[in-house]
Design a protein around this motif. Structure first.
Motif, PDB file in Angstrom:
ATOM      1  N   ASN A 156       0.903  -1.171   0.120  1.00  0.00           N
ATOM      2  CA  ASN A 156       0.097  -0.021  -0.029  1.00  0.00           C
ATOM      3  C   ASN A 156       0.817   1.365  -0.005  1.00  0.00           C
ATOM      4  O   ASN A 156       0.483   2.302  -0.820  1.00  0.00           O
ATOM      5  CB  ASN A 156      -0.972  -0.060   1.334  1.00  0.00           C
ATOM      6  N   ALA A 157       1.975   1.079   0.747  1.00  0.00           N
ATOM      7  CA  ALA A 157       2.828   2.330   0.598  1.00  0.00           C
ATOM      8  C   ALA A 157       3.538   2.527  -0.734  1.00  0.00           C
ATOM      9  O   ALA A 157       3.175   3.755  -1.184  1.00  0.00           O
ATOM     10  CB  ALA A 157       3.993   2.231   1.540  1.00  0.00           C
ATOM     11  N   HIS A 158       3.849   1.815  -1.442  1.00  0.00           N
ATOM     12  CA  HIS A 158       4.117   2.025  -2.806  1.00  0.00           C
ATOM     13  C   HIS A 158       3.200   2.380  -3.753  1.00  0.00           C
ATOM     14  O   HIS A 158       3.339   3.076  -4.693  1.00  0.00           O
ATOM     15  CB  HIS A 158       5.082   0.677  -3.031  1.00  0.00           C
TER      16      HIS A 158
ATOM     17  N   ILE B  37       0.481   4.104  -2.940  1.00  0.00           N
ATOM     18  CA  ILE B  37       0.306   5.423  -2.700  1.00  0.00           C
ATOM     19  C   ILE B  37       1.303   6.308  -3.198  1.00  0.00           C
ATOM     20  O   ILE B  37       0.993   7.474  -3.772  1.00  0.00           O
ATOM     21  CB  ILE B  37       0.217   5.699  -1.111  1.00  0.00           C
ATOM     22  N   VAL B  38       2.564   6.033  -3.151  1.00  0.00           N
ATOM     23  CA  VAL B  38       3.716   6.636  -3.585  1.00  0.00           C
ATOM     24  C   VAL B  38       3.328   6.910  -5.266  1.00  0.00           C
ATOM     25  O   VAL B  38       3.554   7.909  -5.705  1.00  0.00           O
ATOM     26  CB  VAL B  38       5.065   5.873  -3.414  1.00  0.00           C
TER      27      VAL B  38
ATOM     28  N   SER C 182      -0.433   5.877   6.898  1.00  0.00           N
ATOM     29  CA  SER C 182      -0.021   5.647   5.389  1.00  0.00           C
ATOM     30  C   SER C 182       0.801   6.778   4.928  1.00  0.00           C
ATOM     31  O   SER C 182       1.404   6.612   4.112  1.00  0.00           O
ATOM     32  CB  SER C 182      -1.248   5.372   4.692  1.00  0.00           C
TER      33      SER C 182
ATOM     34  N   ASN D 275       4.211   5.963   6.035  1.00  0.00           N
ATOM     35  CA  ASN D 275       4.720   4.903   5.184  1.00  0.00           C
ATOM     36  C   ASN D 275       5.121   5.181   4.029  1.00  0.00           C
ATOM     37  O   ASN D 275       6.054   4.877   3.350  1.00  0.00           O
ATOM     38  CB  ASN D 275       3.713   3.841   5.481  1.00  0.00           C
ATOM     39  N   SER D 276       4.207   5.995   3.157  1.00  0.00           N
ATOM     40  CA  SER D 276       4.477   6.176   1.780  1.00  0.00           C
ATOM     41  C   SER D 276       5.511   7.319   1.650  1.00  0.00           C
ATOM     42  O   SER D 276       6.292   7.192   0.557  1.00  0.00           O
ATOM     43  CB  SER D 276       3.133   6.839   1.131  1.00  0.00           C
ATOM     44  N   HIS D 277       5.763   8.250   2.563  1.00  0.00           N
ATOM     45  CA  HIS D 277       6.695   9.123   2.467  1.00  0.00           C
ATOM     46  C   HIS D 277       8.277   8.376   2.671  1.00  0.00           C
ATOM     47  O   HIS D 277       9.101   8.678   2.188  1.00  0.00           O
ATOM     48  CB  HIS D 277       6.466  10.378   3.443  1.00  0.00           C
TER      49      HIS D 277
ATOM     50  N   ASN E  52      -2.747  -5.446  -0.264  1.00  0.00           N
ATOM     51  CA  ASN E  52      -2.878  -4.585   0.803  1.00  0.00           C
ATOM     52  C   ASN E  52      -4.062  -4.912   1.762  1.00  0.00           C
ATOM     53  O   ASN E  52      -3.904  -4.504   2.849  1.00  0.00           O
ATOM     54  CB  ASN E  52      -2.988  -3.082   0.512  1.00  0.00           C
TER      55      ASN E  52
END
Length: 437
Positions: free
Chosen positions: A142-144, A146-147, A171, A174-176, A305
């Motif tokens: 999910n992090a990637h 969102i990126v 999130s 995590n995404s940043h 995810n």
């Protein structure tokens, strides 16, 4: 896949130093991981604050392969004691209230599943909730996603505008971190001057908020021109009114409308800025790597995810993946021919008045142009909680609902409240309202 990214940076707001990144960040994580690795088997229950100590503890648990529950740090002592009894943690870390008495007896319990990384309280839960079991794969996927969906680059800088024990707030972190970007850690809220001072001082480029926060920003007459570094606004955590979507999309270079659930690690769908005009009211398309379908009017999400399942006690933590990447969301909705999602309500947000089914989300939508309101179900009635109305105003709303929904107005019990109770996430605390009926 390295997490966090080698370029990721954590900055404690108000601190004179430039933050932690690179080898220095790795060193701090490793040092804390060594401490956590020496604890007895079992999950860690962590009071997750928006500060450096909490984030380092979370990342250290990830490095050490320890399952960690990220919880409200201000949980009442009784609720924390109940969670401790049910989940038999190796340690309680970072909570405001201590648990009275001696530790619970240690009965035989299998160790947490090796894939289990993070435990979060179910969205909107208060007291002693069941926990959502998230695997390492789900968190990273999910992090990637969102990126990719938000085009987060290493140059992005985001403040912690939401609690980190809330899936949307987590999130953002995590995404940043996955993108090699910067996170500014602040415990100040959006209504505090210090939050905006930190945002400007560190030249933050994006801001994440839920509908209630956007409503507050509207009342405060938020002006993006006063914060020139801020280019991106994101919204999730409930439906934002079309008027506020229009208002705030005009205040940003990029405004993202999103939809998600804790059970999907965070975000399920994203509506990009260039589709706001031609897809008004849509929650967007599935995040990269995911897929949406609608079965019997219920939105179903398919993706890496999706949670492993729920946990009510320590024995559940040993279970593997029970859902196979398929999540029945409990939301009602439809997909258009291009795969854009439109949400229409909740399966469980249904009440009966004189035998007639009434969707509580429809009740709230009908009255959204009046005052802040929330609707809950009672015995053959719907209770509507309205901020600041007098008796005549409450009676008027009841008659309006009766006429609009073609149900006798006496089926609506409209009550005045000074302020709607809110959870830390900014969502209405429906359980608190239901306890008053």
């Amino acid at each position: 896949m390295t997490f966090p990214h080698p370029q990721a940076r954590l900055v404690a707001a108000g601190e004179p130093k430039g933050g932690l990144s690179g080898d220095e960040l790795v060193h701090h994580i490793a040092r804390t991981a060594d401490v956590l690795a020496r604890l007895r088997p079992g999950p860690l229950l962590c009071g997750m604050r928006n500060n450096l100590a909490s984030v380092l503890r979370y990342l250290a648990a990830w490095r050490a392969g320890r399952a960690i529950a990220l919880l409200d740090p201000d949980l009442p002592a009784g609720a924390l004691a109940d969670l401790s009894r049910r989940f038999r943690p190796a340690a309680l870390l970072g909570f405001t209230h201590a648990v009275d008495g001696s530790p619970p007896a240690r009965h035989e319990a299998p160790p947490p599943h090796p894939d289990l990384a993070v435990l979060l309280a179910t969205s909107g839960s208060t007291g002693s909730p069941k926990l959502v079991r998230l695997s390492r794969q789900a968190v990273l996927a999910n992090a990637h996603a969102i990126v990719e969906a938000l085009s987060i680059t290493p140059g992005e800088i985001a403040p912690t505008s939401l609690p980190l024990h809330y899936s949307y707030g987590l999130s953002v972190l995590n995404s940043h971190l996955a993108a090699g970007a910067t996170v500014v850690l602040t415990e100040a809220g959006l209504l505090e001057r210090s939050f905006w001072a930190h945002l400007d001082e560190h030249r933050c480029t994006s801001l994440a908020a839920v509908p209630y926060q956007y409503e507050m920003l509207r009342r405060l007459r938020f002006d993006r021109a006063e914060h020139p570094s801020l280019t991106t606004l994101t919204q999730a955590g409930g439906r934002l009114s079309p008027e506020l979507v229009t208002r705030f999309s005009a205040q940003a270079d990029r405004f993202f409308v999103m939809y998600g659930q804790t059970e999907a690690t965070a975000r399920i769908a994203v509506l990009p800025p260039d589709r706001l005009a031609d897809r008004p009211g849509s929650a967007g398309r599935a995040v990269p790597g995911g897929r949406l379908s609608v079965v019997d009017d219920e939105v179903v999400y398919h993706g890496p995810n999706v949670m492993m399942g729920y946990a009510d006690d320590a024995a559940d933590l040993a279970l593997g993946d029970q859902l196979g990447g398929v999540l029945r969301t409990g939301d009602l909705g439809r997909l258009d021919s291009d795969g854009f999602l439109y949400l229409t309500g909740r399966l469980k947000r249904i009440a009966k008045i004189f035998g007639i089914r009434v969707n509580l989300d429809d009740v709230e939508r009908l009255l959204r142009d009046s005052v802040p309101i929330a609707a809950t179900s009672g015995d053959d009635r719907v209770t509507v909680w309205a901020e600041g109305l007098d008796a005549a105003g409450c009676a008027g709303l009841a008659r309006r609902l009766g006429a609009e929904l073609r149900v006798h107005w006496s089926g609506f019990d409209v009550r005045r409240v000074e302020r709607l109770p809110l959870l830390a996430t900014g969502k209405v605390d429906y359980r608190a309202l239901e306890s008053r009926t």
